[in-house]
Write a protein that holds these residues in place. Structure first.
Motif, PDB file in Angstrom:
ATOM      1  N   ALA A 109      11.872  12.250 -20.996  1.00 10.65           N
ATOM      2  CA  ALA A 109      12.738  11.855 -22.110  1.00 10.65           C
ATOM      3  C   ALA A 109      14.129  11.470 -21.615  1.00 10.65           C
ATOM      4  CB  ALA A 109      12.839  12.989 -23.129  1.00 10.65           C
ATOM      5  N   SER A 110      14.630  12.161 -20.596  1.00  9.24           N
ATOM      6  CA  SER A 110      15.971  11.887 -20.099  1.00  9.24           C
ATOM      7  C   SER A 110      16.033  10.676 -19.184  1.00  9.24           C
ATOM      8  CB  SER A 110      16.489  13.114 -19.344  1.00  9.24           C
ATOM      9  OG  SER A 110      15.708  13.343 -18.181  1.00  9.24           O
ATOM     10  N   GLY A 111      14.865  10.204 -18.741  1.00  9.96           N
ATOM     11  CA  GLY A 111      14.848   9.083 -17.814  1.00  9.96           C
ATOM     12  C   GLY A 111      14.922   9.479 -16.362  1.00  9.96           C
ATOM     13  N   ASP A 112      14.920  10.777 -16.064  1.00  6.34           N
ATOM     14  CA  ASP A 112      14.935  11.226 -14.674  1.00  6.34           C
ATOM     15  C   ASP A 112      13.590  11.003 -13.987  1.00  6.34           C
ATOM     16  OD1 ASP A 112      17.570  12.043 -14.871  1.00  6.34           O
ATOM     17  OD2 ASP A 112      17.033  14.068 -15.516  1.00  6.34           O
ATOM     18  N   VAL A 113      12.541  10.822 -14.784  1.00  4.86           N
ATOM     19  CA  VAL A 113      11.193  10.536 -14.286  1.00  4.86           C
ATOM     20  C   VAL A 113      10.720   9.248 -14.939  1.00  4.86           C
ATOM     21  CG1 VAL A 113       8.795  11.324 -14.241  1.00  4.86           C
ATOM     22  CG2 VAL A 113      10.652  12.973 -13.908  1.00  4.86           C
ATOM     23  N   ASP A 114      10.125   8.360 -14.148  1.00  4.61           N
ATOM     24  CA  ASP A 114       9.672   7.072 -14.680  1.00  4.61           C
ATOM     25  C   ASP A 114       8.247   7.128 -15.214  1.00  4.61           C
ATOM     26  OD1 ASP A 114      12.076   5.613 -13.949  1.00  4.61           O
ATOM     27  OD2 ASP A 114      11.405   5.847 -11.868  1.00  4.61           O
ATOM     28  N   LEU A 115       7.357   7.790 -14.496  1.00  2.00           N
ATOM     29  CA  LEU A 115       5.941   7.895 -14.864  1.00  2.00           C
ATOM     30  C   LEU A 115       5.449   9.294 -14.552  1.00  2.00           C
ATOM     31  CD1 LEU A 115       5.734   4.897 -12.780  1.00  2.00           C
ATOM     32  CD2 LEU A 115       4.180   4.651 -14.704  1.00  2.00           C
ATOM     33  N   ALA A 116       4.372   9.693 -15.237  1.00  2.42           N
ATOM     34  CA  ALA A 116       3.799  11.011 -14.949  1.00  2.42           C
ATOM     35  C   ALA A 116       2.306  11.006 -15.247  1.00  2.42           C
ATOM     36  CB  ALA A 116       4.489  12.094 -15.769  1.00  2.42           C
ATOM     37  N   PHE A 117       1.546  11.597 -14.350  1.00  2.00           N
ATOM     38  CA  PHE A 117       0.154  11.930 -14.632  1.00  2.00           C
ATOM     39  C   PHE A 117       0.164  13.318 -15.253  1.00  2.00           C
ATOM     40  CE2 PHE A 117      -0.509   8.883 -11.137  1.00  2.00           C
ATOM     41  CZ  PHE A 117      -1.466   8.057 -11.708  1.00  2.00           C
ATOM     42  N   VAL A 118      -0.236  13.415 -16.514  1.00  2.00           N
ATOM     43  CA  VAL A 118      -0.147  14.676 -17.250  1.00  2.00           C
ATOM     44  C   VAL A 118      -1.534  15.101 -17.712  1.00  2.00           C
ATOM     45  CG1 VAL A 118       2.198  14.159 -18.027  1.00  2.00           C
ATOM     46  CG2 VAL A 118       0.243  13.541 -19.489  1.00  2.00           C
ATOM     47  N   ARG A 119      -1.607  16.378 -18.073  1.00  2.00           N
ATOM     48  CA  ARG A 119      -2.836  16.917 -18.658  1.00  2.00           C
ATOM     49  C   ARG A 119      -2.598  17.039 -20.162  1.00  2.00           C
ATOM     50  NH1 ARG A 119      -3.526  20.346 -15.143  1.00  2.00           N
ATOM     51  NH2 ARG A 119      -5.231  19.288 -14.056  1.00  2.00           N
ATOM     52  N   LEU A 120      -3.346  16.274 -20.929  1.00  2.00           N
ATOM     53  CA  LEU A 120      -3.207  16.300 -22.387  1.00  2.00           C
ATOM     54  C   LEU A 120      -3.721  17.630 -22.934  1.00  2.00           C
ATOM     55  CD1 LEU A 120      -4.400  12.665 -23.196  1.00  2.00           C
ATOM     56  CD2 LEU A 120      -2.054  13.481 -22.912  1.00  2.00           C
ATOM     57  N   PRO A 121      -3.190  18.069 -24.103  1.00  2.00           N
ATOM     58  CA  PRO A 121      -2.235  17.345 -24.944  1.00  2.00           C
ATOM     59  C   PRO A 121      -0.784  17.645 -24.569  1.00  2.00           C
ATOM     60  CG  PRO A 121      -2.990  19.319 -26.078  1.00  2.00           C
ATOM     61  CD  PRO A 121      -3.729  19.280 -24.770  1.00  2.00           C
ATOM     62  N   ILE A 122       0.075  16.637 -24.808  1.00  2.00           N
ATOM     63  CA  ILE A 122       1.519  16.824 -24.752  1.00  2.00           C
ATOM     64  C   ILE A 122       2.114  16.085 -25.948  1.00  2.00           C
ATOM     65  CG2 ILE A 122       1.555  16.963 -22.227  1.00  2.00           C
ATOM     66  CD1 ILE A 122       2.816  14.132 -22.272  1.00  2.00           C
ATOM     67  N   ASP A 123       3.382  16.290 -26.193  1.00  2.00           N
ATOM     68  CA  ASP A 123       4.071  15.537 -27.233  1.00  2.00           C
ATOM     69  C   ASP A 123       4.265  14.108 -26.724  1.00  2.00           C
ATOM     70  OD1 ASP A 123       5.668  14.472 -29.177  1.00  2.00           O
ATOM     71  OD2 ASP A 123       7.327  15.879 -28.938  1.00  2.00           O
ATOM     72  N   THR A 124       3.610  13.141 -27.353  1.00  2.00           N
ATOM     73  CA  THR A 124       3.639  11.765 -26.870  1.00  2.00           C
ATOM     74  C   THR A 124       4.611  10.875 -27.653  1.00  2.00           C
ATOM     75  OG1 THR A 124       1.733  11.230 -28.279  1.00  2.00           O
ATOM     76  CG2 THR A 124       1.278  11.887 -26.001  1.00  2.00           C
ATOM     77  N   ASP A 125       5.462  11.458 -28.488  1.00  2.00           N
ATOM     78  CA  ASP A 125       6.458  10.657 -29.203  1.00  2.00           C
ATOM     79  C   ASP A 125       7.350   9.927 -28.199  1.00  2.00           C
ATOM     80  OD1 ASP A 125       5.511  11.480 -31.622  1.00  2.00           O
ATOM     81  OD2 ASP A 125       7.104  12.946 -32.009  1.00  2.00           O
ATOM     82  N   GLY A 126       7.463   8.621 -28.373  1.00  2.00           N
ATOM     83  CA  GLY A 126       8.300   7.827 -27.491  1.00  2.00           C
ATOM     84  C   GLY A 126       7.665   7.489 -26.165  1.00  2.00           C
ATOM     85  N   LEU A 127       6.368   7.785 -26.004  1.00  2.00           N
ATOM     86  CA  LEU A 127       5.687   7.538 -24.731  1.00  2.00           C
ATOM     87  C   LEU A 127       4.531   6.562 -24.894  1.00  2.00           C
ATOM     88  CD1 LEU A 127       5.362  11.177 -23.301  1.00  2.00           C
ATOM     89  CD2 LEU A 127       7.117   9.483 -22.742  1.00  2.00           C
ATOM     90  N   ASN A 128       4.333   5.729 -23.884  1.00  2.00           N
ATOM     91  CA  ASN A 128       3.078   5.005 -23.738  1.00  2.00           C
ATOM     92  C   ASN A 128       2.092   5.933 -23.043  1.00  2.00           C
ATOM     93  OD1 ASN A 128       3.644   2.294 -24.749  1.00  2.00           O
ATOM     94  ND2 ASN A 128       5.061   2.117 -23.018  1.00  2.00           N
ATOM     95  N   VAL A 129       0.836   5.894 -23.469  1.00  2.00           N
ATOM     96  CA  VAL A 129      -0.176   6.810 -22.937  1.00  2.00           C
ATOM     97  C   VAL A 129      -1.421   6.017 -22.545  1.00  2.00           C
ATOM     98  CG1 VAL A 129      -1.605   8.845 -23.383  1.00  2.00           C
ATOM     99  CG2 VAL A 129       0.654   8.652 -24.446  1.00  2.00           C
TER     100      VAL A 129
END
Length: 225
Positions: free
Chosen positions: A44-64
């Protein structure tokens, strides 16, 4: 500034990192593994550009981009009475205590080995923390987990899309939209998904056989009265 990538345990990004290095030597990629509870930190802060995550997470504002499913396993001490089973169900574990939850999977496995209870982990995580005094047995009816690639909607530029193309298996000559409907995961992940399907099928067949045996024994007892 390099592209900043984070990935959770159970993801092996080496193939994509090699492909990126060959394709975009002009733009380094900084890849750091993080614990699951940290997987969305910095997006959210822009300190990370991309992430491989394990769903579920809060995806508001994210491309998934969903990638592959993970087989859930029960991690048990190697001397446990159920340790020699090919598959298990959640009902098999009803009378077993859960090991205390920890943010670090390695510590969870340590507690399992110490006899505090069992743990349910994605197969890739259990494999990463494998040790001789525990076993990991597929669970046929536990909720599956899924790995996804995520990035901020406002960060959707050409560099990000080029990395997405690498993950999806598009070549440098492919158009951005040519295969958007068919994301391609790492071949290891594809094989893991196939194994997961086979394991679930085997587990269902084993459960059906056990049910039939129990029904047969019940009929025999009734006839013997």
């Amino acid at each position: 500034m390099p592209l900043r990538l984070r990935y959770v345990a159970g993801v092996s990004p080496a193939k994509w990192l090699r492909a990126w290095g060959e394709r975009r030597a002009d733009l380094p990629l900084e890849a750091v593994r993080v614990e699951q509870h940290e997987q969305a930190d910095g997006l959210a802060s822009g300190d990370v550009d991309l992430a491989f995550v394990r769903l579920p997470i809060d995806t508001d504002g994210l491309n998934v981009v969903p990638l592959w499913e993970e087989t859930p396993v029960a991690v048990l001490p190697s001397e446990h009475p159920l340790a020699d089973r090919a598959t298990l169900t959640l009902a098999d574990l009803d009378d077993e205590p859960l090991a205390p939850q920890q943010p670090d999977p390695a510590m969870i496995v340590e507690l399992v080995a110490a006899g505090t209870g069992y743990a349910v982990l994605p197969h890739g995580v259990a494999r990463l923390h494998h040790r001789k005094d525990v076993v990991a047995i597929p669970l046929s009816d536990a909720p599956i987990t899924r790995i996804a690639l995520v990035w901020r909607i406002e960060r959707d530029d050409d560099d990000i899309q080029e990395f997405v193309a690498v993950v999806r298996g598009r070549t440098a000559r492919s158009s951005r939209g040519a295969t958007d409907e068919a994301p391609a995961a790492d071949p290891k992940a594809t094989r893991a998904a196939k194994r997961a399907t086979a394991q679930r099928t085997t587990a269902k067949q084993a459960a059906a056989k056990q049910s039939a045996k129990r029904a047969s024994r019940a009929r025999s007892r009734r006839r013997g009265r």
